[in-house]
Design an enzyme around this catalytic site. Sequence first.
Site, PDB file in Angstrom:
ATOM      1  N   ASP A  53      97.077  19.321 -46.735  1.00  0.00           N
ATOM      2  CA  ASP A  53      97.410  20.703 -46.812  1.00  0.00           C
ATOM      3  C   ASP A  53      98.386  20.830 -47.957  1.00  0.00           C
ATOM      4  O   ASP A  53      99.323  20.196 -48.237  1.00  0.00           O
ATOM      5  CB  ASP A  53      98.086  20.801 -45.445  1.00  0.00           C
ATOM      6  CG  ASP A  53      97.293  20.562 -44.288  1.00  0.00           C
ATOM      7  OD1 ASP A  53      96.011  20.679 -44.303  1.00  0.00           O
ATOM      8  OD2 ASP A  53      97.850  20.783 -43.144  1.00  0.00           O
ATOM      9  N   SER A  59     103.720  31.107 -44.975  1.00  0.00           N
ATOM     10  CA  SER A  59     102.632  29.947 -44.460  1.00  0.00           C
ATOM     11  C   SER A  59     102.879  28.946 -45.396  1.00  0.00           C
ATOM     12  O   SER A  59     103.568  28.992 -46.567  1.00  0.00           O
ATOM     13  CB  SER A  59     101.119  30.667 -45.014  1.00  0.00           C
ATOM     14  OG  SER A  59     100.385  29.552 -44.546  1.00  0.00           O
ATOM     15  N   HIS A 102     100.508  26.888 -46.472  1.00  0.00           N
ATOM     16  CA  HIS A 102      99.052  26.922 -47.058  1.00  0.00           C
ATOM     17  C   HIS A 102      98.856  27.788 -48.146  1.00  0.00           C
ATOM     18  O   HIS A 102      99.153  29.104 -48.234  1.00  0.00           O
ATOM     19  CB  HIS A 102      97.858  27.086 -45.887  1.00  0.00           C
ATOM     20  CG  HIS A 102      98.116  26.053 -44.919  1.00  0.00           C
ATOM     21  ND1 HIS A 102      97.404  24.887 -44.902  1.00  0.00           N
ATOM     22  CD2 HIS A 102      98.512  26.106 -43.622  1.00  0.00           C
ATOM     23  CE1 HIS A 102      97.491  24.235 -43.724  1.00  0.00           C
ATOM     24  NE2 HIS A 102      98.232  24.891 -42.951  1.00  0.00           N
ATOM     25  N   ASP A 135      91.970  21.806 -49.055  1.00  0.00           N
ATOM     26  CA  ASP A 135      92.432  22.398 -47.904  1.00  0.00           C
ATOM     27  C   ASP A 135      92.111  24.093 -47.983  1.00  0.00           C
ATOM     28  O   ASP A 135      92.204  24.622 -48.698  1.00  0.00           O
ATOM     29  CB  ASP A 135      93.880  22.598 -47.636  1.00  0.00           C
ATOM     30  CG  ASP A 135      94.584  23.291 -46.678  1.00  0.00           C
ATOM     31  OD1 ASP A 135      93.840  23.671 -45.805  1.00  0.00           O
ATOM     32  OD2 ASP A 135      95.923  23.609 -46.930  1.00  0.00           O
ATOM     33  N   HIS A 140     109.100  34.623 -42.617  1.00  0.00           N
ATOM     34  CA  HIS A 140     108.284  33.454 -42.500  1.00  0.00           C
ATOM     35  C   HIS A 140     107.347  33.458 -43.646  1.00  0.00           C
ATOM     36  O   HIS A 140     106.760  34.612 -43.855  1.00  0.00           O
ATOM     37  CB  HIS A 140     107.462  33.480 -41.225  1.00  0.00           C
ATOM     38  CG  HIS A 140     106.251  32.366 -41.157  1.00  0.00           C
ATOM     39  ND1 HIS A 140     106.780  31.073 -40.963  1.00  0.00           N
ATOM     40  CD2 HIS A 140     105.042  32.411 -41.316  1.00  0.00           C
ATOM     41  CE1 HIS A 140     105.635  30.333 -41.141  1.00  0.00           C
ATOM     42  NE2 HIS A 140     104.451  31.026 -41.041  1.00  0.00           N
ATOM     43  N   GLY A 171      93.490  21.781 -18.458  1.00  0.00           N
ATOM     44  CA  GLY A 171      94.257  20.568 -18.003  1.00  0.00           C
ATOM     45  C   GLY A 171      94.174  19.607 -19.067  1.00  0.00           C
ATOM     46  O   GLY A 171      95.012  18.353 -18.997  1.00  0.00           O
ATOM     47  N   ASP A 190      98.425  17.449 -36.488  1.00  0.00           N
ATOM     48  CA  ASP A 190      96.683  17.465 -36.753  1.00  0.00           C
ATOM     49  C   ASP A 190      96.492  16.692 -38.013  1.00  0.00           C
ATOM     50  O   ASP A 190      95.142  16.451 -38.346  1.00  0.00           O
ATOM     51  CB  ASP A 190      96.420  19.037 -37.008  1.00  0.00           C
ATOM     52  CG  ASP A 190      97.231  19.674 -38.105  1.00  0.00           C
ATOM     53  OD1 ASP A 190      98.417  19.144 -38.609  1.00  0.00           O
ATOM     54  OD2 ASP A 190      96.736  20.428 -38.943  1.00  0.00           O
ATOM     55  N   HIS A 191      97.335  15.858 -38.518  1.00  0.00           N
ATOM     56  CA  HIS A 191      97.281  14.825 -39.475  1.00  0.00           C
ATOM     57  C   HIS A 191      97.511  13.605 -38.964  1.00  0.00           C
ATOM     58  O   HIS A 191      97.099  12.212 -39.482  1.00  0.00           O
ATOM     59  CB  HIS A 191      97.575  15.317 -40.939  1.00  0.00           C
ATOM     60  CG  HIS A 191      97.120  16.211 -41.440  1.00  0.00           C
ATOM     61  ND1 HIS A 191      96.247  16.313 -42.534  1.00  0.00           N
ATOM     62  CD2 HIS A 191      97.186  17.797 -41.145  1.00  0.00           C
ATOM     63  CE1 HIS A 191      95.772  17.630 -42.902  1.00  0.00           C
ATOM     64  NE2 HIS A 191      96.671  18.472 -42.176  1.00  0.00           N
ATOM     65  N   HIS A 213     100.603  13.754 -44.475  1.00  0.00           N
ATOM     66  CA  HIS A 213     101.882  14.323 -44.083  1.00  0.00           C
ATOM     67  C   HIS A 213     101.969  14.332 -42.424  1.00  0.00           C
ATOM     68  O   HIS A 213     101.114  13.940 -41.815  1.00  0.00           O
ATOM     69  CB  HIS A 213     102.221  15.893 -44.577  1.00  0.00           C
ATOM     70  CG  HIS A 213     101.062  16.836 -43.859  1.00  0.00           C
ATOM     71  ND1 HIS A 213      99.767  16.823 -44.473  1.00  0.00           N
ATOM     72  CD2 HIS A 213     101.104  17.744 -42.829  1.00  0.00           C
ATOM     73  CE1 HIS A 213      99.044  17.920 -43.846  1.00  0.00           C
ATOM     74  NE2 HIS A 213     100.013  18.217 -42.928  1.00  0.00           N
TER      75      HIS A 213
END
Lengths: 561, 561
Positions: A167, A370, A372, A199, A368, A52, A81-82, A77
């Site tokens: 990152d 990444s 990082h 990172d 794809h 929830g 999450d930043h 950036h």
Amino acid sequence: MHITAGQKNGRVLLRPLGGVGEIGKNMMAVEYDDAIFIVDCGLTFPGKDAPGIDLVIPDMTFLRENSRRIVGLFITHGHEDHIGALPYFLKEFQVPVYATRFTTALAEAKLQEHGLRLPKGSRVVRPGETFNVGPYRVLPFRVNHSIPDSVGVALWTSLGWVVFTGDFKFDYTPVDGEVTDIARLGELGREGVFLLCADSTNAERPGVTGSERTVGPALERAMALAERRVFVASFASNVHRVQQVIDAAAACGRKVAISGRSLEQMVTLAVEHGYLKVPAGIMVTVDEAAKMPPHKIAIVTTGSQGEPLSALSRMARGDHRQLQIQAGDTVIISATAIPGNEKDVQRTIDNLYRLGAKVVYGTEAKVHVSGHAAQEEMKLMLQLLRPRFFVPVHGEYRMLVQHAELARQVGVPAERIQIVENGQVCEVTQNRIRITGTFPAGEVFVDGLGVGDVGNIVLRDRRQLSEDGILIVVVGLAKTTGQVVAGPDIISRGFVYMRESESLLEEARARVLSALTGRNGNGGPVTEWSTIKSLVRNALAQFLFDKTKRRPMILPIVLEI
Amino acid sequence: MHITAGQKNGRVLLRPLGGVGEIGKNMMAVEYDDAIFIVDCGLTFPGKDAPGIDLVIPDMTFLRENSRRIVGLFITHGHEDHIGALPYFLKEFQVPVYATRFTTALAEAKLQEHGLRLPKGSRVVRPGETFNVGPYRVLPFRVNHSIPDSVGVALWTSLGWVVFTGDFKFDYTPVDGEVTDIARLGELGREGVFLLCADSTNAERPGVTGSERTVGPALERAMALAERRVFVASFASNVHRVQQVIDAAAACGRKVAISGRSLEQMVTLAVEHGYLKVPAGIMVTVDEAAKMPPHKIAIVTTGSQGEPLSALSRMARGDHRQLQIQAGDTVIISATAIPGNEKDVQRTIDNLYRLGAKVVYGTEAKVHVSGHAAQEEMKLMLQLLRPRFFVPVHGEYRMLVQHAELARQVGVPAERIQIVENGQVCEVTQNRIRITGTFPAGEVFVDGLGVGDVGNIVLRDRRQLSEDGILIVVVGLAKTTGQVVAGPDIISRGFVYMRESESLLEEARARVLSALTGRNGNGGPVTEWSTIKSLVRNALAQFLFDKTKRRPMILPIVLEI
């Protein structure tokens, strides 16, 4: 920039409010010369352990108690999450915000939704150009990541540079031509990096991550092979991925439509600010796309994480208003599942196959990469900067351990490497690094409009309710005599299906009545409410467990009449 | 065995009750010449989408309605997803059970816990030896898998062989020397395989899986490097893995202790039946191990999936009664996370690192291989058997699609390949394969003692409760007048923390009272219960959503007094 060797005393304190020992809600408070400089202000999307809950943001108690010492917030950036906790931060703290142009544009769009603006003194920063904030000389430097205009930030102190990579990865052939500023990093290393916070997300991955540009040919190949429509699911914020989808579509003679609100917003913003180059006439609306020959269309969409409400998941379930997946369509999942999302992504892929689509996914498909750095790139960063002290950040604990091990391998002495977790104070002086204390740094839950009003008690209740449901016992007692005058009535939800369990509930009711009328006790009625409630609970808990091996929440409700 | 070419008419019907289009609860009903032969009887451990549910077993409605036609149940191996629903099956159906020696031992141990026995006529079968069941001539054949004594099964019909691989891989150097019976499979292929149903679990993986024996050297290397105690977490049923841990420990001069009830039981059973060879004097108890020098000990434990109650997870959290992880201990995770368990496994690894342990995990460490065939092995199986018709089984939909694609690659015509899902009837005749209908094949939930008493309504309630909690409104109404004489009282659980939300709940109470006393309605009290309940719900639902953006379950309770 002219650097003078500073005095070698003083200290730097790191206080991670989030993102260290976990993935998500990155926020680091740096303290030097009494001034607090904050790097990033992120949020986390909670897992299934916090039912929830919409968002999790850092606990800002420490900042609240030291608000006058905060000199600025730097955002590396525009990923959630930043940047995601920015509105919650700015409701309390009016300090200048520093970010690059695209990150600032994203911040402003986000703040607008909350009826907020960037505070006075905020500024758009340019990679490679320094500026002063309190006692800090601040240098943003270009890094490659899966969103445009990403930077790391270096702070000059009397002890040397304190560097936060943000990152990053090393992409020598980035889509926009903006390479991680290797030369500048080398220069920082030569000038003297006192402390590096880097990172750790991909610290478990050997080798190098590979260039974003390698995805383009794979996308183009998949599109060229496709006989009917092509759908490409990706993160909305991965503007360079969207660029490559558009370029591949152009090369294959396909028009491009965008499906999904977040993606539409991101594309508009990216085009407006020049981060996305769209060939004239290639974009069509979803409605127009629906009327075109299938082999002339590519549709970029959200839902690469199998999010149940995303465009792709709805198409896969056949309940998207405008777009239906048809047999022979090709769906490219241009992303990998974030841990915890695996089953949702797999379910989406299964459903797409059931509809007869061809699905292109997984590492073999090469659609794809990444955003990082992998291990070899982490070593390169360490070798460029040659830091005196090292603190791995942005990662779960095992990733921090792996990153620390990499630092040891490239020659950082073990005693100068410190693993820090959220809520720990890390003090770094000329001679040593150590944990000197703790501060409050838990999770603050955002649920609907509530920020922090759902805590562990409510979550514990939700988990118990979800496991075995609830059984409510209502009884009316006469005010004066304590005699049962109404009920007991029993209602359950999430425990057993009531219509099919009448005899069980009837027996439970009899047990409550018997307990309350004192036949099992000291002979007379009981009048203490707390006693009545525990009588009811005791009468039922063991009985229900014996009969069902379940432990529903038992909630006695006593009405005085 | 002497085979006579049978007549080429007749048909085979496949009815998957589970395990096809999903991973888990494998159960296939085969029908030929009016006789139903069942292959496997497994269960599933539910994901987080089915909170509180302990087990999921196949819906056996079809069997119930055709019980007189069931001639036998064959179990290919002792994993829970192939054997776990046996007690529930045998409570209803008394048909002979056929299984190899070790599988039979596991079945008997499981049945004993339920107070059951194998029915009359059940028998221990030996790979390579045929026997008759109804109209079927049955041939179990040896396969390699991650539990001893695994077999596939071939059924001779007038149309040719119908082959079920069970879970399999090709291991040319298995730990027990028992290789998948390639020669026999080739012979079946020569004699004529009419229909093949083959394991699809690893259909997404290119290449070959690799021999179980490759794990031994990696375990030994990790143990040799370890300076203190070594913990190895694995599946209890992977007896050959346990064998290799014991052998590696012996080679490194370490004693072995077993931690975890399921593992102890499995080891006892495996030793008793000769599937595990334990050098004399090597085993010690956990208590003895605790007193020995750390470099002389290896501990085999459960918890490779991060299960919160397992021995390893408890050690990682520091709440295991006998064993504490100490700095310098080595923990080997000799397994990969089953999809959905990733976060639990990662959390366990993080906690182990926090305690200072060295953790050996992941593909790079080579301390685990799968028990299922990868793509090249699947092709080998297809080439050995050269089936006329092919149905991929044991796998989620995308795996079935990949396996079907592999079959096409090795030359099975597309029109002779059929993807079937649970609940679909697949008819195979000499000339064609097709779906001809459906039958009830949902999930039956086992929750505590209840089998099937928790259905979708209860689960839907549990999910709603877990998202936003519950708000209970109790009101006492006078029997005669319908006037409010007690309450309304409002209690919430899992919605907001009540003590911190008094004003919200007070306002909610006022709204209920106002709605009930008819001030908002037609002027007088309402007496219809259903009307009263919807009045309460309407008064609250929008109000609470506006105030909190949450939608708790609202449960009005009316007491007549």
